[in-house]
Scaffold this active site. Sequence first.
Site, PDB file in Angstrom:
ATOM      1  N   GLY A  63      -2.288   5.340   4.264  1.00  0.00           N
ATOM      2  CA  GLY A  63      -3.162   4.787   3.226  1.00  0.00           C
ATOM      3  C   GLY A  63      -4.552   4.556   3.802  1.00  0.00           C
ATOM      4  N   ASP A  75      -2.363  -3.965   5.853  1.00  0.00           N
ATOM      5  CA  ASP A  75      -1.152  -4.805   5.906  1.00  0.00           C
ATOM      6  C   ASP A  75      -1.099  -5.688   7.157  1.00  0.00           C
ATOM      7  OD1 ASP A  75      -0.462  -3.391   3.629  1.00  0.00           O
ATOM      8  OD2 ASP A  75       0.826  -1.975   4.708  1.00  0.00           O
ATOM      9  N   GLY A  95       0.842  -5.319   1.012  1.00  0.00           N
ATOM     10  CA  GLY A  95       1.298  -5.795   2.320  1.00  0.00           C
ATOM     11  C   GLY A  95       2.592  -5.147   2.766  1.00  0.00           C
ATOM     12  N   GLU A  97       3.933  -7.894  -2.572  1.00  0.00           N
ATOM     13  CA  GLU A  97       4.693  -6.831  -3.250  1.00  0.00           C
ATOM     14  C   GLU A  97       6.077  -6.607  -2.634  1.00  0.00           C
ATOM     15  OE1 GLU A  97       2.614  -3.100  -2.777  1.00  0.00           O
ATOM     16  OE2 GLU A  97       2.649  -3.234  -0.597  1.00  0.00           O
ATOM     17  N   HIS A 130      -4.845  -1.234  -5.508  1.00  0.00           N
ATOM     18  CA  HIS A 130      -5.699  -0.498  -4.578  1.00  0.00           C
ATOM     19  C   HIS A 130      -7.128  -1.030  -4.488  1.00  0.00           C
ATOM     20  CE1 HIS A 130      -2.243   2.093  -5.112  1.00  0.00           C
ATOM     21  NE2 HIS A 130      -2.547   2.602  -3.937  1.00  0.00           N
ATOM     22  N   VAL A 131      -7.456  -1.985  -5.368  1.00  0.00           N
ATOM     23  CA  VAL A 131      -8.762  -2.644  -5.233  1.00  0.00           C
ATOM     24  C   VAL A 131      -8.878  -3.256  -3.834  1.00  0.00           C
ATOM     25  CG1 VAL A 131     -10.070  -4.663  -6.028  1.00  0.00           C
ATOM     26  CG2 VAL A 131      -9.059  -3.111  -7.680  1.00  0.00           C
ATOM     27  N   GLN A 132      -7.735  -3.686  -3.287  1.00  0.00           N
ATOM     28  CA  GLN A 132      -7.731  -4.296  -1.949  1.00  0.00           C
ATOM     29  C   GLN A 132      -8.097  -3.301  -0.853  1.00  0.00           C
ATOM     30  OE1 GLN A 132      -3.903  -7.079  -1.886  1.00  0.00           O
ATOM     31  NE2 GLN A 132      -3.748  -5.446  -3.384  1.00  0.00           N
ATOM     32  N   ARG A 133      -7.958  -2.021  -1.144  1.00  0.00           N
ATOM     33  CA  ARG A 133      -8.195  -0.994  -0.123  1.00  0.00           C
ATOM     34  C   ARG A 133      -9.531  -0.291  -0.288  1.00  0.00           C
ATOM     35  NH1 ARG A 133      -2.776   2.284   0.009  1.00  0.00           N
ATOM     36  NH2 ARG A 133      -4.177   4.032  -0.341  1.00  0.00           N
TER      37      ARG A 133
HETATM   38  O1  F6P Z   1       0.071   0.426   3.813  1.00  0.00           O
HETATM   39  C1  F6P Z   1      -0.999   0.165   2.980  1.00  0.00           C
HETATM   40  C2  F6P Z   1      -0.554   0.063   1.541  1.00  0.00           C
HETATM   41  O2  F6P Z   1      -1.697  -0.239   0.751  1.00  0.00           O
HETATM   42  C3  F6P Z   1       0.566  -0.924   1.270  1.00  0.00           C
HETATM   43  O3  F6P Z   1       0.119  -2.251   1.235  1.00  0.00           O
HETATM   44  C4  F6P Z   1       1.089  -0.405  -0.044  1.00  0.00           C
HETATM   45  O4  F6P Z   1       2.445  -0.742  -0.247  1.00  0.00           O
HETATM   46  C5  F6P Z   1       0.946   1.085   0.098  1.00  0.00           C
HETATM   47  O5  F6P Z   1      -0.038   1.297   1.091  1.00  0.00           O
HETATM   48  C6  F6P Z   1       0.543   1.776  -1.173  1.00  0.00           C
HETATM   49  O6  F6P Z   1       0.548   3.141  -0.934  1.00  0.00           O
HETATM   50  P1  F6P Z   1      -0.081   4.242  -1.874  1.00  0.00           P
HETATM   51  O7  F6P Z   1      -1.554   4.285  -1.607  1.00  0.00           O
HETATM   52  O8  F6P Z   1       0.599   5.487  -1.467  1.00  0.00           O
HETATM   53  O9  F6P Z   1       0.178   3.839  -3.295  1.00  0.00           O
END
Ligand code: F6P
Length: 349
Positions: free
Chosen positions: A12, A129, A172, A224, A279-282
């Site tokens: 990710g 995470d 997480g 989650e 995915h806002v967290q990423r």
């Molecule tokens: O490992 C990072 C993460 O954002 C996790 O927190 C989450 O469960 C997973 O990746 C989500 O994955 P994807 O981007 O494939 O939906």
Amino acid sequence: MAERVALLTGGGDCPGLNAVIRAVTRRSLDRGCEVIGVREGWRGLVEAQFEPLDDLAISGILPRGGTIIGTSRTNPYKLDGGVERVLEHFGREALGALVAIGGEDTLGVASRLHDEHGFPVVGVPKTIDNDLSATDYTFGFDTALTVATEAIDRLHTTAESHNRVMVVEVMGRHTGWIAVMSGIAGGADVILIPEQPITVEEACRDLQRRHERGKDFSIVVVSEGYELTYASGEKHQIAQEPAATDQFGHVRLGGVGDVLAREIEERTGYETRVTVLGHVQRGGTPTARDRILATRYGLKAADLVEAERWGTMTALRGDAIVEVPLRDAVAELKTVPPEFYEAARTFFG
Ligand code: F6P
């Protein structure tokens, strides 16, 4: 010293990947090396997708989220002839070193390639995470934590205006780092994480106690990966597609917030709403802390390449950037220590 240094980002994405790419590239170019970006994680080595990285390519990327070389959850060990193709393409491109930037899956492959084939690889620990062992923190985590904390702050005002319980579901995977830390920072009234699974009944009791004290709104943070746990001993993991797993065997988590919110509303009678941060967290720009950590990791990774310290990973210990064996980083998940959860629990109810 390796003359051609390759870089890949796997798993990710997370904020700070470009800062690492920039730092590795800049220091390696300064040393007279060529730098080659491998497209989309291990897939790029399996399928021979490369792009040269020069000064221009890394200009302006420090504050940019995502990764300029792409990422994927490709696992060469799960593809027919995958590992052989990785080794073949690596040799054919005359690459002398690989910097693998990833979490437990990407670095697990790196560690295995090193142990089984003497692959010249150095790892950099990435993941929102924060679940990688052998390092105090991974980059990306601070940004996710900041996003989640800001969301909790914002949810407080709307919860209070409507006398509601607001359930916030955070990412997480199987650890509760984002949930516990954002819950502490944001003043959550109940936090549910995989490592310390309090029951649904206990969570409801905490909320009722709070309401009895005259507070008629509450914030609940749920990770989650928390398994819905009942006093009876019953447990349910909520996943989006129970049958589908990725090439590393992970189910797609998500949805526990909805089920928990329904349970809370039914059991307490308090009107409840749910927000899934997802995915806002990423996405988006890394925090200053993540930019600095990612930059220091990248510079150290370039130094480890120069010193040919294969099979190692950059890590944060206290304030120092150090090298650790890759295999220590992927041996087990780094879970939230009980004392962190205890600190958060003081404020429940
Ligand atoms: O490992 C990072 C993460 O954002 C996790 O927190 C989450 O469960 C997973 O990746 C989500 O994955 P994807 O981007 O494939 O939906």
